[in-house]
Design a protein around this motif. Sequence first.
Motif, PDB file in Angstrom:
ATOM      1  N   LYS A 185       0.830  -1.201   0.000  1.00  0.00           N
ATOM      2  CA  LYS A 185       0.000   0.000   0.000  1.00  0.00           C
ATOM      3  C   LYS A 185       0.869   1.257   0.000  1.00  0.00           C
ATOM      4  CE  LYS A 185      -3.495   2.075   3.152  1.00  0.00           C
ATOM      5  NZ  LYS A 185      -4.316   1.746   4.329  1.00  0.00           N
ATOM      6  N   VAL A 186       0.451   2.257  -0.756  1.00  0.00           N
ATOM      7  CA  VAL A 186       1.061   3.586  -0.700  1.00  0.00           C
ATOM      8  C   VAL A 186       0.041   4.536  -0.099  1.00  0.00           C
ATOM      9  CG1 VAL A 186       1.889   5.550  -2.053  1.00  0.00           C
ATOM     10  CG2 VAL A 186       2.644   3.238  -2.619  1.00  0.00           C
ATOM     11  N   GLU A 187       0.445   5.242   0.954  1.00  0.00           N
ATOM     12  CA  GLU A 187      -0.436   6.180   1.642  1.00  0.00           C
ATOM     13  C   GLU A 187       0.333   7.456   1.944  1.00  0.00           C
ATOM     14  OE1 GLU A 187      -1.507   3.998   5.169  1.00  0.00           O
ATOM     15  OE2 GLU A 187       0.556   3.395   5.496  1.00  0.00           O
ATOM     16  N   ARG A 188      -0.396   8.545   2.115  1.00  0.00           N
ATOM     17  CA  ARG A 188       0.280   9.826   2.373  1.00  0.00           C
ATOM     18  C   ARG A 188       0.921   9.854   3.746  1.00  0.00           C
ATOM     19  NH1 ARG A 188      -4.035  14.419   1.425  1.00  0.00           N
ATOM     20  NH2 ARG A 188      -5.170  13.013   2.811  1.00  0.00           N
ATOM     21  N   ARG A 189       0.284   9.239   4.712  1.00  0.00           N
ATOM     22  CA  ARG A 189       0.830   9.161   6.061  1.00  0.00           C
ATOM     23  C   ARG A 189       0.333   7.865   6.687  1.00  0.00           C
ATOM     24  NH1 ARG A 189      -3.232  12.963   5.972  1.00  0.00           N
ATOM     25  NH2 ARG A 189      -5.026  12.515   7.315  1.00  0.00           N
ATOM     26  N   VAL A 190       0.995   7.430   7.726  1.00  0.00           N
ATOM     27  CA  VAL A 190       0.640   6.159   8.367  1.00  0.00           C
ATOM     28  C   VAL A 190      -0.805   6.193   8.835  1.00  0.00           C
ATOM     29  CG1 VAL A 190       1.121   4.628  10.310  1.00  0.00           C
ATOM     30  CG2 VAL A 190       3.006   5.691   9.060  1.00  0.00           C
ATOM     31  N   GLY A 191      -1.560   5.151   8.485  1.00  0.00           N
ATOM     32  CA  GLY A 191      -2.941   5.041   8.922  1.00  0.00           C
ATOM     33  C   GLY A 191      -3.939   5.688   7.989  1.00  0.00           C
ATOM     34  N   ASP A 192      -3.473   6.329   6.915  1.00  0.00           N
ATOM     35  CA  ASP A 192      -4.364   7.020   5.991  1.00  0.00           C
ATOM     36  C   ASP A 192      -5.017   6.010   5.048  1.00  0.00           C
ATOM     37  OD1 ASP A 192      -5.661   9.036   4.695  1.00  0.00           O
ATOM     38  OD2 ASP A 192      -3.882   9.861   3.695  1.00  0.00           O
ATOM     39  N   TRP A 193      -6.077   6.466   4.366  1.00  0.00           N
ATOM     40  CA  TRP A 193      -6.629   5.674   3.278  1.00  0.00           C
ATOM     41  C   TRP A 193      -5.571   5.550   2.189  1.00  0.00           C
ATOM     42  CZ3 TRP A 193     -10.833   3.139   4.395  1.00  0.00           C
ATOM     43  CH2 TRP A 193     -11.789   3.697   5.249  1.00  0.00           C
ATOM     44  N   ALA A 194      -5.679   4.520   1.384  1.00  0.00           N
ATOM     45  CA  ALA A 194      -4.678   4.269   0.347  1.00  0.00           C
ATOM     46  C   ALA A 194      -4.745   5.310  -0.761  1.00  0.00           C
ATOM     47  CB  ALA A 194      -4.896   2.888  -0.251  1.00  0.00           C
ATOM     48  N   THR A 195      -3.564   5.736  -1.230  1.00  0.00           N
ATOM     49  CA  THR A 195      -3.487   6.403  -2.522  1.00  0.00           C
ATOM     50  C   THR A 195      -3.678   5.347  -3.596  1.00  0.00           C
ATOM     51  OG1 THR A 195      -1.949   8.061  -1.656  1.00  0.00           O
ATOM     52  CG2 THR A 195      -2.019   7.769  -4.060  1.00  0.00           C
ATOM     53  N   ALA A 196      -3.028   4.218  -3.403  1.00  0.00           N
ATOM     54  CA  ALA A 196      -3.229   3.024  -4.226  1.00  0.00           C
ATOM     55  C   ALA A 196      -2.644   1.837  -3.479  1.00  0.00           C
ATOM     56  CB  ALA A 196      -2.570   3.167  -5.595  1.00  0.00           C
ATOM     57  N   SER A 197      -3.236   0.675  -3.676  1.00  0.00           N
ATOM     58  CA  SER A 197      -2.724  -0.568  -3.094  1.00  0.00           C
ATOM     59  C   SER A 197      -2.894  -1.679  -4.111  1.00  0.00           C
ATOM     60  CB  SER A 197      -3.467  -0.942  -1.813  1.00  0.00           C
ATOM     61  OG  SER A 197      -3.395   0.074  -0.853  1.00  0.00           O
ATOM     62  N   SER A 214      -4.212 -14.245  -9.133  1.00  0.00           N
ATOM     63  CA  SER A 214      -5.179 -13.142  -9.174  1.00  0.00           C
ATOM     64  C   SER A 214      -4.513 -11.905  -8.588  1.00  0.00           C
ATOM     65  CB  SER A 214      -6.455 -13.491  -8.399  1.00  0.00           C
ATOM     66  OG  SER A 214      -6.160 -13.787  -7.043  1.00  0.00           O
ATOM     67  N   VAL A 215      -4.901 -10.751  -9.116  1.00  0.00           N
ATOM     68  CA  VAL A 215      -4.384  -9.466  -8.659  1.00  0.00           C
ATOM     69  C   VAL A 215      -5.554  -8.516  -8.472  1.00  0.00           C
ATOM     70  CG1 VAL A 215      -3.018  -7.432  -9.299  1.00  0.00           C
ATOM     71  CG2 VAL A 215      -2.126  -9.721  -9.757  1.00  0.00           C
ATOM     72  N   GLY A 216      -5.561  -7.808  -7.359  1.00  0.00           N
ATOM     73  CA  GLY A 216      -6.587  -6.800  -7.098  1.00  0.00           C
ATOM     74  C   GLY A 216      -5.942  -5.474  -6.757  1.00  0.00           C
ATOM     75  N   LEU A 217      -6.668  -4.391  -7.000  1.00  0.00           N
ATOM     76  CA  LEU A 217      -6.187  -3.037  -6.720  1.00  0.00           C
ATOM     77  C   LEU A 217      -7.189  -2.321  -5.822  1.00  0.00           C
ATOM     78  CD1 LEU A 217      -5.140  -2.046 -10.354  1.00  0.00           C
ATOM     79  CD2 LEU A 217      -3.622  -2.826  -8.524  1.00  0.00           C
ATOM     80  N   THR A 218      -6.669  -1.425  -4.988  1.00  0.00           N
ATOM     81  CA  THR A 218      -7.501  -0.653  -4.076  1.00  0.00           C
ATOM     82  C   THR A 218      -7.398   0.830  -4.397  1.00  0.00           C
ATOM     83  OG1 THR A 218      -7.092  -2.257  -2.311  1.00  0.00           O
ATOM     84  CG2 THR A 218      -7.916  -0.111  -1.630  1.00  0.00           C
ATOM     85  N   ALA A 219      -8.519   1.522  -4.376  1.00  0.00           N
ATOM     86  CA  ALA A 219      -8.593   2.994  -4.453  1.00  0.00           C
ATOM     87  C   ALA A 219      -8.258   3.556  -5.826  1.00  0.00           C
ATOM     88  CB  ALA A 219      -7.691   3.634  -3.393  1.00  0.00           C
ATOM     89  N   VAL A 220      -8.277   2.731  -6.866  1.00  0.00           N
ATOM     90  CA  VAL A 220      -7.976   3.251  -8.203  1.00  0.00           C
ATOM     91  C   VAL A 220      -9.055   2.864  -9.223  1.00  0.00           C
ATOM     92  CG1 VAL A 220      -5.482   3.495  -7.953  1.00  0.00           C
ATOM     93  CG2 VAL A 220      -6.428   1.274  -8.573  1.00  0.00           C
ATOM     94  N   GLY A 221     -10.285   2.693  -8.748  1.00  0.00           N
ATOM     95  CA  GLY A 221     -11.402   2.516  -9.659  1.00  0.00           C
ATOM     96  C   GLY A 221     -11.474   1.168 -10.345  1.00  0.00           C
ATOM     97  N   LEU A 222     -11.100   0.105  -9.640  1.00  0.00           N
ATOM     98  CA  LEU A 222     -11.210  -1.242 -10.196  1.00  0.00           C
ATOM     99  C   LEU A 222     -12.135  -2.068  -9.323  1.00  0.00           C
ATOM    100  CD1 LEU A 222     -10.054  -3.370 -12.308  1.00  0.00           C
ATOM    101  CD2 LEU A 222      -8.545  -4.069 -10.438  1.00  0.00           C
ATOM    102  N   ASP A 223     -13.143  -2.668  -9.928  1.00  0.00           N
ATOM    103  CA  ASP A 223     -14.037  -3.568  -9.196  1.00  0.00           C
ATOM    104  C   ASP A 223     -13.528  -4.997  -9.330  1.00  0.00           C
ATOM    105  OD1 ASP A 223     -15.764  -1.487  -8.508  1.00  0.00           O
ATOM    106  OD2 ASP A 223     -16.902  -1.686 -10.367  1.00  0.00           O
ATOM    107  N   GLY A 224     -13.340  -5.670  -8.198  1.00  0.00           N
ATOM    108  CA  GLY A 224     -12.882  -7.048  -8.232  1.00  0.00           C
ATOM    109  C   GLY A 224     -11.417  -7.153  -8.616  1.00  0.00           C
ATOM    110  N   THR A 225     -11.061  -8.251  -9.271  1.00  0.00           N
ATOM    111  CA  THR A 225      -9.666  -8.486  -9.654  1.00  0.00           C
ATOM    112  C   THR A 225      -9.423  -8.029 -11.090  1.00  0.00           C
ATOM    113  OG1 THR A 225     -10.256 -10.747 -10.270  1.00  0.00           O
ATOM    114  CG2 THR A 225      -9.381 -10.408  -8.059  1.00  0.00           C
ATOM    115  N   VAL A 226      -8.154  -7.954 -11.471  1.00  0.00           N
ATOM    116  CA  VAL A 226      -7.783  -7.514 -12.818  1.00  0.00           C
ATOM    117  C   VAL A 226      -8.128  -8.613 -13.819  1.00  0.00           C
ATOM    118  CG1 VAL A 226      -5.911  -6.735 -14.323  1.00  0.00           C
ATOM    119  CG2 VAL A 226      -5.915  -6.098 -11.889  1.00  0.00           C
ATOM    120  N   ALA A 227      -9.037  -8.331 -14.717  1.00  0.00           N
ATOM    121  CA  ALA A 227      -9.466  -9.324 -15.695  1.00  0.00           C
ATOM    122  C   ALA A 227      -8.307  -9.702 -16.619  1.00  0.00           C
ATOM    123  CB  ALA A 227     -10.627  -8.774 -16.517  1.00  0.00           C
ATOM    124  N   GLY A 228      -8.163 -10.993 -16.881  1.00  0.00           N
ATOM    125  CA  GLY A 228      -7.176 -11.469 -17.836  1.00  0.00           C
ATOM    126  C   GLY A 228      -5.803 -11.740 -17.275  1.00  0.00           C
TER     127      GLY A 228
END
Length: 292
Positions: A185-197, A214-228
Amino acid sequence: MQIPAPFDYVRASDVEHALALLERHGPESRLVAGGHSLLPMMKLRLARPEWLIDINGLAELDFVVREGDVFRVGALTRHTTLLESPEVARLFPIVTDAEHVIADPVVRNRGTIGGSLCQADPAEDLSTVCDVLRAEAVIRGPAGERVVSMEEFHRGPYETAVGQNEILTELRFPIRARSSSAYEKVERRVGDWATASAGAAVSLAADGTIEESSVGLTAVGLDGTVAGIGDLLSGRRPDEDLFAEAGRMAAAACEPVADQRGGVDYKRHLADELTRRVLRRACARASEEQEG
């Protein structure tokens, strides 16, 4: 000072009692356990429940147990329990990775896995973890119990398959041989919501090639896992060129929005780089598991 709107409070004694209370008080009632997601929304008047049903006393929903090839986690299991479990760390290191970067010790001591998933915040870490591990959610309601996949469970931002008169009771994680996982995870400060994960889970074949992934992403507009991405990696040996291909696919699949945490190009770069890192670490861990 931010003050919630007036509400009534009742404490449930067991799951059936909680279901009865939800039925009695209708759509204006909400369950509360850790409360670290709901209470801030109430203070901002973004949520205005007329009844809070406290389920902290439902010990029947607080457990971690292995049954054969399935690992069961009760919905009231606290983050700190998952973080400190040696069996969770061995079977699903992605969970331990994620729990290390969820908020702070105060939140981890009180917050629950069920509360995190039911909040369904797009920047919430454990939703991605459960997607990647292909967990199943057990939901109980007046009509009985049903089991849904994570694809069925997630219905969009702040929306899940759990009905107003239902309760998420547990998560079930399949245990696979020669498998491992990772989260970063990358966050602006410890304990913050993710910039991206990013999170990844891989299973290796006996010859060391990737069998499932399988690969999934957080906070970057992806639902579920990366297709393909599973098809891309299947049957190939883990190496940096393969991780780079997967990273580019993940970056192309997401749809980040520019905000105070960063621009679109920056977030796509993070999706690419973090995908490479978690695949690299998950494959290394799975290889160690295979050799062990």
